[in-house]
Design a protein around this motif. Sequence first.
Motif, mmCIF file in Angstrom:
data_model
loop_
_atom_site.group_PDB
_atom_site.id
_atom_site.type_symbol
_atom_site.label_atom_id
_atom_site.label_comp_id
_atom_site.label_asym_id
_atom_site.label_seq_id
_atom_site.Cartn_x
_atom_site.Cartn_y
_atom_site.Cartn_z
ATOM 1 N N VAL A 150 -2.593 10.044 1.012
ATOM 2 C CA VAL A 150 -2.765 10.306 2.452
ATOM 3 C C VAL A 150 -1.705 11.252 3.022
ATOM 4 N N GLY A 151 -0.692 11.568 2.288
ATOM 5 C CA GLY A 151 0.356 12.455 2.800
ATOM 6 C C GLY A 151 1.546 11.686 3.363
ATOM 7 N N ASP A 152 2.280 12.335 4.275
ATOM 8 C CA ASP A 152 3.520 11.775 4.807
ATOM 9 C C ASP A 152 3.236 10.698 5.859
ATOM 10 N N ARG A 199 -3.026 6.790 8.718
ATOM 11 C CA ARG A 199 -2.825 6.942 7.272
ATOM 12 C C ARG A 199 -2.567 5.599 6.599
ATOM 13 N N ILE A 200 -1.848 4.703 7.267
ATOM 14 C CA ILE A 200 -1.660 3.360 6.713
ATOM 15 C C ILE A 200 -2.996 2.619 6.672
ATOM 16 N N ALA A 201 -3.794 2.776 7.737
ATOM 17 C CA ALA A 201 -5.110 2.122 7.781
ATOM 18 C C ALA A 201 -5.999 2.618 6.648
ATOM 19 N N ARG A 202 -5.928 3.894 6.354
ATOM 20 C CA ARG A 202 -6.741 4.451 5.261
ATOM 21 C C ARG A 202 -6.339 3.836 3.925
ATOM 22 N N LEU A 203 -5.057 3.631 3.728
ATOM 23 C CA LEU A 203 -4.595 3.006 2.483
ATOM 24 C C LEU A 203 -5.066 1.562 2.383
ATOM 25 N N MET A 239 14.493 -9.120 6.996
ATOM 26 C CA MET A 239 13.116 -8.637 7.046
ATOM 27 C C MET A 239 13.142 -7.216 7.585
ATOM 28 N N ILE A 240 12.536 -6.288 6.844
ATOM 29 C CA ILE A 240 12.470 -4.896 7.277
ATOM 30 C C ILE A 240 11.047 -4.612 7.724
ATOM 31 N N VAL A 241 10.897 -4.217 8.972
ATOM 32 C CA VAL A 241 9.586 -3.902 9.535
ATOM 33 C C VAL A 241 9.523 -2.401 9.771
ATOM 34 N N TYR A 242 8.451 -1.775 9.289
ATOM 35 C CA TYR A 242 8.273 -0.327 9.409
ATOM 36 C C TYR A 242 7.189 -0.062 10.459
ATOM 37 N N THR A 243 7.603 0.376 11.636
ATOM 38 C CA THR A 243 6.656 0.629 12.720
ATOM 39 C C THR A 243 6.211 2.081 12.672
ATOM 40 N N PRO A 244 4.899 2.365 12.511
ATOM 41 C CA PRO A 244 4.434 3.757 12.483
ATOM 42 C C PRO A 244 4.830 4.476 13.774
ATOM 43 N N LEU A 245 5.253 5.727 13.641
ATOM 44 C CA LEU A 245 5.730 6.456 14.818
ATOM 45 C C LEU A 245 4.596 6.967 15.699
ATOM 46 N N GLY A 246 3.469 7.277 15.128
ATOM 47 C CA GLY A 246 2.391 7.856 15.927
ATOM 48 C C GLY A 246 1.027 7.479 15.407
ATOM 49 N N ALA A 247 0.007 7.999 16.081
ATOM 50 C CA ALA A 247 -1.369 7.670 15.730
ATOM 51 C C ALA A 247 -1.705 8.151 14.320
ATOM 52 N N ARG A 248 -1.210 9.342 13.954
ATOM 53 C CA ARG A 248 -1.486 9.858 12.616
ATOM 54 C C ARG A 248 -0.913 8.946 11.539
ATOM 55 N N ASP A 249 0.289 8.433 11.787
ATOM 56 C CA ASP A 249 0.916 7.535 10.805
ATOM 57 C C ASP A 249 0.163 6.213 10.708
ATOM 58 N N ARG A 250 -0.267 5.675 11.856
ATOM 59 C CA ARG A 250 -1.054 4.436 11.843
ATOM 60 C C ARG A 250 -2.376 4.648 11.098
ATOM 61 N N ALA A 265 0.821 -1.205 0.000
ATOM 62 C CA ALA A 265 0.000 0.000 0.000
ATOM 63 C C ALA A 265 0.857 1.257 0.000
ATOM 64 N N ILE A 266 1.957 1.241 0.741
ATOM 65 C CA ILE A 266 2.835 2.411 0.793
ATOM 66 C C ILE A 266 3.721 2.486 -0.448
#
Length: 301
Positions: free
Chosen positions: A250-252, A283-287, A270-281, A156-157
């Motif tokens: 969705v932006g940054d 935006r990923i959920a929206r995608l 394996m590269i895991v990308y952990t969202p830094l904050g609620a806004r980032d989580r 998605a990203i």
Amino acid sequence: MTMTGTRPGTDGRAGARGGRRRRTELASFLRSRRERITPADVGMPPGPRRRTPGLRREEVAQLAGVGVTWYTWLEQGRPINASPQVLDAVARTLRLDGAEREHLYRLAEVPDPAAPDDAEALPCTVQPILDGLDPMPAAVANARSDIIAWNRAYAAIFPQIPAARPCERNSLWMTFTLPPCCNPVLNFAEEAPLYVAVFRHRYSRHLDEPGWKDIVRRLKTASPEFARLWNSHDVALPEARVKAFRHPAVGDIRTQTTNLDVTAAPGSRMIVYTPLGARDRDRIARLLDDPAAAALAVHRH
């Protein structure tokens, strides 16, 4: 991360020490494999009483079809060149299994032509782990930065990765060849030097491998910026860091990256990308909730 140059003379001495250590390890390894094989194992008569367990050096040389002097020097750890064909004959004679054969080639610093593709070597148990990490984006890459598996959040990203041809499904290739309108890397000018420096650190272990030379050649041709950074010869070690990406829908999105070795596929991580904050989580959920929006970044130019 601090990028480092090389003090005059230090890299040469370190390389020479590393070469001696590999040759010493190679010599010990070959002796141990030779000593475990009896003449009867290879259809040879036992002959008179033996002072050495297993086969003699000259017998290994004869069975492998190589010169006695050459094999003796190889087992003594002398700095001699070995072709893949000759190493393959030695491996067959010593009855090396897959792991032992790979070990032999690595110690001899010769690329193994029989080594499987990373995609083929990836265990079937890895994809369920990636899928279980949703909604955290995650992917598996080899040392060359080829992306060989990913989950739904990663796609998605970075929708360009699944849509790409296999030869271009590479995070470094995407970073340096996508135009600004659909390049997901935020702060490209700051990130690009580090990407290249880490890649060069990995490249030093694969100098003679065709796949590595090919990706560098293609990147230098496709991207003047990559060519400039490559020619700087900066190197850096990989580390966990904050990475920010831009998505047109969705932006940054800011993430903390974590790299985990996939031991069943040597060289892969394996590269895991952990969202830094609620806004980032969010935006990923929206995608993930709107696949059509997630695909906005893929378009023709």
